[in-house]
Design an enzyme around this catalytic site. Sequence first.
Site, PDB file in Angstrom:
ATOM      1  N   HIS A  66       0.966  -1.182  -0.101  1.00  0.00           N
ATOM      2  CA  HIS A  66       0.097   0.112   0.114  1.00  0.00           C
ATOM      3  C   HIS A  66       0.878   1.375   0.089  1.00  0.00           C
ATOM      4  O   HIS A  66       0.750   2.029  -0.673  1.00  0.00           O
ATOM      5  CB  HIS A  66      -0.929   0.035   1.296  1.00  0.00           C
ATOM      6  CG  HIS A  66      -1.921   1.131   1.022  1.00  0.00           C
ATOM      7  ND1 HIS A  66      -2.947   1.166   1.992  1.00  0.00           N
ATOM      8  CD2 HIS A  66      -1.973   2.235   0.364  1.00  0.00           C
ATOM      9  CE1 HIS A  66      -3.587   2.206   1.972  1.00  0.00           C
ATOM     10  NE2 HIS A  66      -2.908   3.039   0.889  1.00  0.00           N
ATOM     11  N   GLU A 120       0.918   8.139  -3.840  1.00  0.00           N
ATOM     12  CA  GLU A 120       1.764   7.558  -2.660  1.00  0.00           C
ATOM     13  C   GLU A 120       3.078   8.554  -2.559  1.00  0.00           C
ATOM     14  O   GLU A 120       3.673   8.791  -1.640  1.00  0.00           O
ATOM     15  CB  GLU A 120       2.255   6.129  -2.786  1.00  0.00           C
ATOM     16  CG  GLU A 120       0.843   5.235  -2.638  1.00  0.00           C
ATOM     17  CD  GLU A 120       0.600   5.281  -1.131  1.00  0.00           C
ATOM     18  OE1 GLU A 120       1.485   5.371  -0.206  1.00  0.00           O
ATOM     19  OE2 GLU A 120      -0.716   5.461  -1.033  1.00  0.00           O
ATOM     20  N   HIS A 124       3.173  10.990   0.533  1.00  0.00           N
ATOM     21  CA  HIS A 124       4.332  10.493   1.539  1.00  0.00           C
ATOM     22  C   HIS A 124       5.682  10.544   0.962  1.00  0.00           C
ATOM     23  O   HIS A 124       6.384  10.832   1.779  1.00  0.00           O
ATOM     24  CB  HIS A 124       3.763   9.179   1.493  1.00  0.00           C
ATOM     25  CG  HIS A 124       2.270   8.735   2.199  1.00  0.00           C
ATOM     26  ND1 HIS A 124       1.946   9.199   3.574  1.00  0.00           N
ATOM     27  CD2 HIS A 124       1.236   8.372   1.452  1.00  0.00           C
ATOM     28  CE1 HIS A 124       0.775   8.777   3.550  1.00  0.00           C
ATOM     29  NE2 HIS A 124       0.241   8.451   2.278  1.00  0.00           N
TER      30      HIS A 124
END
Length: 231
Positions: A66, A120, A124
Amino acid sequence: MKSSPSSLVKLLILGLVGSSCLSVLCAAEDFDFFYYVQQWPGSFCDTKTSCCYPTTGKPAADFGIHGLWPNYKDGSYPSNCDPNNPFDQSQISDLISSMQEEWPTLACPSSSGIAFWTHEWEKHGTCSESAINQHSYFAAALDLKKKAKLLQALQSAGIEPNGESYTLADIKAALKNAIGYTPYIECNVDESGNSQLYQVYLCVDTNGSDLIECPIFPHGKCGSSIEFPTF
Protein backbone atom coordinates in the site's frame (compact mmCIF):
# COMPACT_ATOMS: atom_id res chain seq x y z
CA MET A 1 16.09 55.40 12.35
CA LYS A 2 18.51 54.40 9.62
CA SER A 3 19.70 50.82 9.32
CA SER A 4 23.44 50.27 9.33
CA PRO A 5 25.05 48.46 6.40
CA SER A 6 25.80 45.48 8.67
CA SER A 7 22.14 45.28 9.69
CA LEU A 8 21.05 45.28 6.06
CA VAL A 9 23.50 42.48 5.29
CA LYS A 10 22.12 40.44 8.18
CA LEU A 11 18.56 40.94 6.98
CA LEU A 12 19.55 39.96 3.46
CA ILE A 13 21.23 36.77 4.71
CA LEU A 14 18.23 35.88 6.83
CA GLY A 15 15.97 36.46 3.84
CA LEU A 16 18.07 34.19 1.65
CA VAL A 17 18.17 31.48 4.29
CA GLY A 18 14.43 31.74 4.74
CA SER A 19 13.69 31.45 1.04
CA SER A 20 16.16 28.57 0.71
CA CYS A 21 14.42 26.75 3.53
CA LEU A 22 11.06 27.18 1.88
CA SER A 23 12.28 25.89 -1.46
CA VAL A 24 14.62 23.11 -0.35
CA LEU A 25 14.90 22.16 3.31
CA CYS A 26 11.32 22.66 4.34
CA ALA A 27 10.04 20.79 1.32
CA ALA A 28 11.44 17.49 2.56
CA GLU A 29 10.72 17.45 6.26
CA ASP A 30 12.71 15.32 8.66
CA PHE A 31 10.88 12.30 10.06
CA ASP A 32 11.51 9.54 12.59
CA PHE A 33 10.60 6.31 10.81
CA PHE A 34 8.47 4.81 8.05
CA TYR A 35 5.32 2.75 8.30
CA TYR A 36 5.55 0.03 5.68
CA VAL A 37 2.00 -1.04 4.88
CA GLN A 38 0.83 -4.09 2.98
CA GLN A 39 -2.82 -4.93 2.30
CA TRP A 40 -4.67 -8.17 1.70
CA PRO A 41 -6.57 -7.85 -1.62
CA GLY A 42 -9.34 -10.19 -0.52
CA SER A 43 -10.26 -7.83 2.31
CA PHE A 44 -9.99 -4.75 0.09
CA CYS A 45 -12.45 -6.29 -2.34
CA ASP A 46 -14.79 -7.92 0.18
CA THR A 47 -16.52 -4.71 1.24
CA LYS A 48 -19.62 -2.79 0.23
CA THR A 49 -17.57 -0.67 -2.19
CA SER A 50 -15.89 -3.75 -3.76
CA CYS A 51 -12.86 -3.29 -6.04
CA CYS A 52 -11.64 -3.23 -9.63
CA TYR A 53 -8.70 -5.24 -10.90
CA PRO A 54 -5.92 -3.28 -12.60
CA THR A 55 -5.71 -3.19 -16.38
CA THR A 56 -2.90 -5.74 -16.16
CA GLY A 57 -5.34 -8.32 -14.77
CA LYS A 58 -6.19 -9.87 -11.41
CA PRO A 59 -3.25 -9.56 -8.99
CA ALA A 60 -1.72 -12.60 -7.35
CA ALA A 61 -3.32 -13.89 -4.16
CA ASP A 62 -0.70 -12.23 -1.99
CA PHE A 63 -0.35 -9.15 0.16
CA GLY A 64 0.27 -6.07 -1.99
CA ILE A 65 2.15 -2.93 -1.06
CA HIS A 66 0.00 0.00 0.00
CA GLY A 67 2.72 2.45 0.88
CA LEU A 68 5.88 3.56 2.66
CA TRP A 69 4.85 6.42 4.91
CA PRO A 70 7.14 8.80 6.85
CA ASN A 71 5.96 9.29 10.43
CA TYR A 72 6.88 10.99 13.68
CA LYS A 73 7.24 9.28 17.04
CA ASP A 74 4.36 11.33 18.44
CA GLY A 75 1.96 9.62 16.01
CA SER A 76 1.62 12.52 13.57
CA TYR A 77 3.00 12.51 10.04
CA PRO A 78 4.06 14.94 7.31
CA SER A 79 2.31 14.94 3.94
CA ASN A 80 2.50 16.59 0.52
CA CYS A 81 5.92 18.03 1.30
CA ASP A 82 7.17 19.09 -2.12
CA PRO A 83 4.83 20.16 -4.94
CA ASN A 84 7.92 20.91 -7.02
CA ASN A 85 8.86 17.23 -7.20
CA PRO A 86 5.90 15.41 -8.78
CA PHE A 87 5.77 11.72 -9.62
CA ASP A 88 7.90 11.05 -12.69
CA GLN A 89 7.37 7.67 -14.32
CA SER A 90 10.61 7.99 -16.28
CA GLN A 91 12.59 7.89 -13.03
CA ILE A 92 11.25 4.44 -12.14
CA SER A 93 10.88 2.86 -15.59
CA ASP A 94 13.01 -0.11 -14.53
CA LEU A 95 10.68 -0.78 -11.58
CA ILE A 96 7.29 -0.59 -13.32
CA SER A 97 7.00 -4.30 -14.04
CA SER A 98 7.73 -5.23 -10.43
CA MET A 99 5.39 -2.54 -9.14
CA GLN A 100 2.55 -3.86 -11.28
CA GLU A 101 3.01 -7.23 -9.57
CA GLU A 102 3.82 -6.16 -6.02
CA TRP A 103 2.06 -2.77 -5.74
CA PRO A 104 -1.17 -3.22 -7.72
CA THR A 105 -4.11 -0.84 -7.59
CA LEU A 106 -7.54 -2.19 -6.70
CA ALA A 107 -9.40 1.11 -6.87
CA CYS A 108 -12.25 1.70 -9.28
CA PRO A 109 -12.34 2.40 -12.13
CA SER A 110 -9.72 -0.08 -13.33
CA SER A 111 -6.38 1.57 -14.09
CA SER A 112 -2.69 0.90 -14.66
CA GLY A 113 -1.53 1.91 -11.19
CA ILE A 114 0.05 5.20 -12.20
CA ALA A 115 -2.54 7.26 -10.28
CA PHE A 116 -2.02 5.11 -7.16
CA TRP A 117 1.77 5.46 -7.25
CA THR A 118 1.48 9.16 -8.00
CA HIS A 119 -0.64 9.63 -4.88
CA GLU A 120 1.77 7.62 -2.73
CA TRP A 121 4.82 9.55 -3.91
CA GLU A 122 3.31 13.02 -3.76
CA LYS A 123 1.57 12.58 -0.40
CA HIS A 124 4.15 10.44 1.39
CA GLY A 125 7.29 9.97 -0.67
CA THR A 126 8.06 13.67 -1.03
CA CYS A 127 8.38 13.83 2.75
CA SER A 128 11.31 11.41 2.67
CA GLU A 129 13.43 13.45 0.25
CA SER A 130 15.87 14.25 3.04
CA ALA A 131 16.83 10.56 3.03
CA ILE A 132 16.00 8.96 -0.34
CA ASN A 133 15.12 10.06 -3.86
CA GLN A 134 12.11 9.02 -5.93
CA HIS A 135 13.68 5.90 -7.47
CA SER A 136 15.11 4.80 -4.13
CA TYR A 137 11.74 5.28 -2.46
CA PHE A 138 9.92 2.85 -4.74
CA ALA A 139 12.88 0.45 -4.86
CA ALA A 140 12.97 0.39 -1.05
CA ALA A 141 9.31 -0.58 -0.84
CA LEU A 142 9.85 -3.43 -3.29
CA ASP A 143 12.93 -4.67 -1.41
CA LEU A 144 11.10 -4.58 1.91
CA LYS A 145 8.43 -6.88 0.56
CA LYS A 146 11.10 -9.54 0.08
CA LYS A 147 12.03 -9.17 3.76
CA ALA A 148 8.45 -9.15 5.00
CA LYS A 149 6.84 -12.19 3.39
CA LEU A 150 3.55 -11.93 5.20
CA LEU A 151 1.54 -14.63 3.48
CA GLN A 152 4.36 -17.16 3.80
CA ALA A 153 4.68 -16.31 7.50
CA LEU A 154 0.98 -16.81 8.13
CA GLN A 155 0.70 -20.01 6.11
CA SER A 156 3.69 -21.49 7.93
CA ALA A 157 1.67 -21.06 11.13
CA GLY A 158 -1.41 -22.70 9.61
CA ILE A 159 -3.22 -19.42 8.95
CA GLU A 160 -4.68 -19.60 5.45
CA PRO A 161 -6.74 -17.13 3.37
CA ASN A 162 -9.69 -19.50 3.24
CA GLY A 163 -12.51 -17.44 4.71
CA GLU A 164 -11.97 -18.88 8.18
CA SER A 165 -11.50 -16.82 11.33
CA TYR A 166 -8.32 -16.75 13.39
CA THR A 167 -7.43 -15.03 16.62
CA LEU A 168 -5.71 -11.67 16.39
CA ALA A 169 -3.12 -12.93 18.86
CA ASP A 170 -2.22 -15.91 16.63
CA ILE A 171 -1.90 -13.68 13.55
CA LYS A 172 0.40 -11.23 15.31
CA ALA A 173 2.48 -14.01 16.83
CA ALA A 174 2.91 -15.77 13.47
CA LEU A 175 4.14 -12.58 11.83
CA LYS A 176 6.47 -11.60 14.67
CA ASN A 177 7.98 -15.09 14.89
CA ALA A 178 8.72 -15.15 11.16
CA ILE A 179 9.78 -11.55 10.60
CA GLY A 180 11.24 -10.68 13.98
CA TYR A 181 9.30 -7.47 14.60
CA THR A 182 5.93 -6.66 16.11
CA PRO A 183 3.28 -5.87 13.48
CA TYR A 184 0.22 -3.68 13.76
CA ILE A 185 -2.90 -5.26 12.28
CA GLU A 186 -5.62 -3.12 10.72
CA CYS A 187 -9.03 -4.61 10.12
CA ASN A 188 -11.98 -3.63 7.98
CA VAL A 189 -15.43 -5.18 7.75
CA ASP A 190 -17.04 -7.26 5.01
CA GLU A 191 -20.56 -6.77 3.67
CA SER A 192 -21.93 -8.76 6.60
CA GLY A 193 -20.10 -6.64 9.15
CA ASN A 194 -17.47 -9.25 10.04
CA SER A 195 -14.03 -8.03 11.05
CA GLN A 196 -11.35 -9.15 8.60
CA LEU A 197 -7.58 -8.93 8.18
CA TYR A 198 -6.98 -5.90 5.98
CA GLN A 199 -3.54 -4.32 6.41
CA VAL A 200 -0.29 -5.10 8.18
CA TYR A 201 2.01 -2.30 9.34
CA LEU A 202 5.70 -2.77 10.02
CA CYS A 203 8.21 -0.05 10.85
CA VAL A 204 11.34 0.83 8.93
CA ASP A 205 14.35 3.07 9.56
CA THR A 206 14.64 6.43 7.85
CA ASN A 207 16.86 5.02 5.11
CA GLY A 208 14.00 2.75 4.06
CA SER A 209 16.24 -0.30 4.31
CA ASP A 210 15.85 -2.07 7.66
CA LEU A 211 12.85 -3.15 9.69
CA ILE A 212 12.72 -1.85 13.26
CA GLU A 213 10.38 -2.10 16.23
CA CYS A 214 7.61 0.47 15.91
CA PRO A 215 8.01 3.52 18.17
CA ILE A 216 4.23 3.94 18.10
CA PHE A 217 1.28 2.16 16.53
CA PRO A 218 -1.69 3.72 14.70
CA HIS A 219 -4.99 4.02 16.52
CA GLY A 220 -7.68 1.47 15.85
CA LYS A 221 -8.65 -2.00 16.89
CA CYS A 222 -9.70 -5.38 15.56
CA GLY A 223 -11.92 -7.96 17.11
CA SER A 224 -10.28 -10.81 19.02
CA SER A 225 -11.23 -13.11 16.14
CA ILE A 226 -10.85 -11.93 12.55
CA GLU A 227 -11.59 -13.44 9.16
CA PHE A 228 -8.92 -14.06 6.53
CA PRO A 229 -10.95 -13.98 3.28
CA THR A 230 -10.10 -15.69 0.02
CA PHE A 231 -9.00 -13.78 -3.06
